[in-house]
Scaffold this motif. Structure first.
Motif, PDB file in Angstrom:
ATOM      1  N   GLY A 198      36.719  38.461  50.869  1.00 28.85           N
ATOM      2  CA  GLY A 198      37.891  39.286  49.906  1.00 28.85           C
ATOM      3  C   GLY A 198      38.126  38.484  48.676  1.00 28.85           C
ATOM      4  N   PHE A 199      39.060  39.320  47.931  1.00 31.81           N
ATOM      5  CA  PHE A 199      39.332  38.835  46.664  1.00 31.81           C
ATOM      6  C   PHE A 199      40.048  37.782  46.431  1.00 31.81           C
ATOM      7  N   LEU A 210      31.396  45.609  48.059  1.00 35.06           N
ATOM      8  CA  LEU A 210      32.661  45.083  47.497  1.00 35.06           C
ATOM      9  C   LEU A 210      33.353  46.374  47.059  1.00 35.06           C
ATOM     10  N   TRP A 239      37.273  45.884  47.475  1.00 37.94           N
ATOM     11  CA  TRP A 239      37.853  45.613  46.253  1.00 37.94           C
ATOM     12  C   TRP A 239      38.344  46.646  45.326  1.00 37.94           C
ATOM     13  N   GLN A 262      39.839  44.022  40.321  1.00 44.04           N
ATOM     14  CA  GLN A 262      39.668  42.663  41.081  1.00 44.04           C
ATOM     15  C   GLN A 262      38.127  42.313  40.751  1.00 44.04           C
ATOM     16  N   ILE A 263      37.430  43.374  40.807  1.00 42.31           N
ATOM     17  CA  ILE A 263      35.820  43.180  40.503  1.00 42.31           C
ATOM     18  C   ILE A 263      35.614  42.537  39.178  1.00 42.31           C
TER      19      ILE A 263
END
Length: 755
Positions: free
Chosen positions: A30-31, A153, A157, A161-162
């Motif tokens: 997770g982020f 991802l 996400w 956030q990426i």
């Protein structure tokens, strides 16, 4: 046709594996977990409210800054990154199929293209070392795994956030990792301040971290043209700008306003903590630094470059300010003046007089002679001098302490003994390296070396009624505040001083009239609120101190040179005192400070003094006043006619005791000579009969015991000493011990006569 099939086969296999593997419900990091695992290369020191005080680099292998939120990154950089690296970033789901097709077609015809790796795929490679590019390039299995990880991802996400994680994890050049390290090192600014040109250079480094400056400038120019297709990119002098930026290192290893405490706390922490919360108050720390530096600039030309200051909370012992040096003004800014050992000068006198008052050897009104004297010691004659080379004659203890007179202090130490005083100093938290006998009578004038922190905390013992407790550098659990829990509330600590004596000493050091003989009536030491303060200057003006306390705070200031070089014409009131007064004023700008309440066991009575020893003056030694006494020791009148002199051979007209100081004190007869802790050196060239040690007491009916055995009777005796450590006692007729001293005799046998 066979060649086409051969070149398309890897692409078909890739598409098939992505389509099938993507259906697997595998967990993705997770982020929030990635952000929590991020470790900067430096540790942060925070103040009690969470404000940043200092950053210290702790990882020499890599250079990472703090995690930067996407909102705190320059819009120019965000736009440039997407335009250059992944133009369909906000459209694809981790894999840019158009780019994959273009790459496959180019591969078919051996044509170079930008490639099909998206920002999400690159982030997957940064998060998992299995997908990172190897020196020979990624294998087919790595490419497939990277694509699969990118799809996962994108499934869990958000796009922001990426992009945020990518900017914080991407390596740029050499040891620089993440946009914070790049911005501060190459451009000397935070990421939110990057302009279009700086953003273009940053993006060019993403593509080619180790390219030559000319190649980076060429790529940066291309990025600028992408961003400004209409107006046109201004690439003029871009090569010079890039060359300068790549050589710049504007991000120092340590920066902030508390470098010395930061190093101490971070080194004491386990590993390299990301942040450490201290008890400091950032606003007070800044004020202390500015005040110290401003005052040292005012002393320009007097050969004084260094200084230090510390502020303690009386109740909790928390350190509110820690200024270890004068910073840019010093040639030794790395030396921590708060912890460095220096001679404290007269700042030890309050503890000496407190001990003498507590043991009822003196009262605040007892008379001491401030006159030229010399005292015989094992190393020769000790001849103390006052700071101004002048002598005031007969003065009270109150005047002697507040006016910082040296000769009366040495006379007091003769009564107390250096060894007993050394034990007292250790009790209040001053870890002397040597014994009291090693320092001798110069200990009264600060010949031992102490640190500013220990000395200031020892004064905090006076502020807390004699209770000694350690300082605290990190707050306890719970919300932090700069206000102590309660005014005048003593801390839980070890009893180190008689609280009555501590109160009397504080009352003396807060009395502007008592210090007028040396400092005048209009001194910087006199504040608008209640405070007690003592200055000190070491030998040859090498160190200057001002230590004092109010109801809530204890402040210590040192001014001098880290090299130990002497200052020029810097006194107690012109050196450290102005900084001390400014800090106290700042602390009490909106906070009252009232005098402490006297503890039980004290009484205040009016006292008068007889005439001085000048027959023609007929003046009183000091003006009448109300004075504090330990219960049972009060005396309303002090006169020279009440003084009995000690033997000249021992003290050379040294300290003289009033009749009160002996029997009226309630303690019975006392041994007046020799002093406790005396060291006698036998001379082999002198016949033993001529080296007898005189013993004297202030009562006529005493019995003398040596090592528990009867020696003599009466007010005086003569003893033929022999090497060793001996206990001399004075007892009454019933055998009750009235007083006891320790004497050490050193020396070889008697020299044989020559033939």
């Amino acid at each position: 046709m066979k060649l086409l099939t051969h070149r398309l086969r890897p692409l078909l296999m890739t598409l098939l594996l992505i389509a099938t593997t993507d259906r697997l419900a595998l967990a993705t990091t997770g982020f929030d977990a990635v952000k929590a695992d991020f470790r900067p290369s430096g540790s942060l020191l925070l103040d009690r409210h969470g404000e940043l005080l200092q950053r210290v680099r702790t990882d020499a292998t890599v250079r990472r800054g703090q995690w930067v939120a996407l909102a705190d990154v320059s819009p120019a950089l965000r736009t440039a990154l997407v335009f250059s690296e992944d133009q369909r970033f906000y459209e694809h789901s981790g894999v840019d199929w158009q780019a994959v097709s273009a790459a496959a077609w180019a591969n078919l015809w051996n044509t170079r293209t930008r490639g099909a790796s998206t920002l999400t795929m690159q982030l997957a490679g940064l998060l998992d070392e299995d997908w990172r590019v190897a020196p020979g390039g990624r294998s087919m299995s790595q490419k497939i795994g990277q694509a699969v990880a990118a799809r996962r991802l994108e499934g869990s996400w958000r796009k922001d956030q990426i992009l945020e994680a990518y900017l914080n994890l991407v390596p740029f050049r050499g040891e620089l990792v993440g946009i914070d390290a790049l911005s501060r090192t190459l451009f000397g600014k935070a990421p939110h301040g990057l302009d279009a040109r700086e953003a273009a250079v940053a993006v060019a480094l993403v593509r080619a971290p180790n390219a030559t400056p000319a190649r980076v400038a060429q790529r940066a120019c291309g990025v600028l043209r992408q961003l400004q297709p209409v107006s046109g990119a201004d690439c003029e002098a871009l090569d010079l700008f890039v060359a300068g930026a790549l050589q710049r290192r504007q991000w120092p290893a340590s920066e902030g306003i508390a470098p010395h405490l930061a190093r101490k706390l971070i080194a004491a922490g386990a590993g390299a903590p990301a942040s450490v919360v201290s008890t400091l108050d950032a606003s007070l720390q800044r004020f202390a630094i500015q005040t110290l530096q401003r005052h040292l600039r005012e002393l320009h030309g007097r050969h004084v470059d260094d200084g230090a200051a510390v502020v303690l909370d009386n109740a909790s012992g928390e350190v509110l300010a820690w200024v270890g040096s004068s910073g840019a003004l010093s040639d030794a800014a790395e030396v921590d003046g708060v912890l460095a050992l220096r001679q404290p000068g007269s700042t030890l006198k309050p503890f000496l007089y407190a001990q003498a008052i507590a043991t009822q050897r003196l009262t605040a009104a007892s008379l001491l002679e401030d006159a030229p004297t010399h005292i015989a010691t094992a190393g020769g004659l000790y001849i103390p001098q006052n700071y101004d080379r002048q002598f005031k004659g007969w003065v009270s203890v109150r005047t002697a302490l507040a006016s910082s007179l040296n000769v009366p202090a040495v006379r007091t130490l003769v009564m107390v003994s250096p060894e007993a005083f050394a034990r007292q100093l250790r009790a209040v938290g001053l870890p002397l390296k040597q014994t009291g006998d090693y320092y001798g009578y110069s200990l009264a004038l600060g010949s031992a070396e102490v640190s500013l922190l220990d000395l200031t905390n020892a004064y905090r013992t006076l502020a807390n009624g004699g209770q000694a407790a350690a300082v605290r550098l990190q707050p306890s659990a719970g919300p932090a505040t700069r206000k102590p829990s309660a005014t005048n509330a003593p801390v839980a600590g070890a009893p180190a001083l008689d609280p009555r004596a501590a109160f009397i000493v504080g009352d003396i050091l807060s009395d502007p009239n008592a210090r007028a003989r040396t400092f005048g009536t209009d001194s910087l030491l006199a504040t608008r609120f209640w405070s007690a303060v003592k200055t000190g200057t070491s030998k040859d003006m090498r160190d200057n101190w001002a230590i004092g306390w109010s109801a809530r705070y204890t402040v210590g200031v040192w001014v001098g040179n880290a090299s130990g070089a002497p200052m020029h014409d810097v006194s107690g009131t012109s050196g450290a005192a102005p900084v001390w007064a400014a800090l106290m004023q700042q602390l009490h700008a909106h906070t009252p400070s009232r005098a402490p309440k006297p503890p039980s066991g004290l009484e205040a009575i009016g006292v008068r003094f007889g005439p001085d020893d000048n027959p023609s003056s007929h003046r009183a030694i000091e003006a009448p006043r109300t004075e504090w006494f330990l219960a049972g020791t009060a005396q309303p009148f002090f006169d020279l006619n009440l003084i009995a002199e000690n033997d000249d051979s021992t003290m050379d007209k040294g300290q003289k005791h009033s009749k009160f100081d002996s029997k009226s004190a309630g303690g019975g007869a006392r041994i007046t000579a020799p002093a406790d802790g005396t060291i006698v050196a036998l001379d082999p060239d002198i016949p033993p009969a001529n080296q007898r040690l005189p013993l004297r007491a202030d009562g006529p009916d005493g019995h003398w015991l040596l090592n528990g055995r009867p020696l003599a009777r009466g007010a005086s005796a003569s003893w033929l000493p022999w090497p060793g450590r001996h206990a001399v006692q004075l007892v009454d007729a019933s055998g009750t011990v009235l007083d006891e001293i320790r004497v050490e005799v050193r020396g070889a046998g008697v020299k044989r006569p020559s033939r």
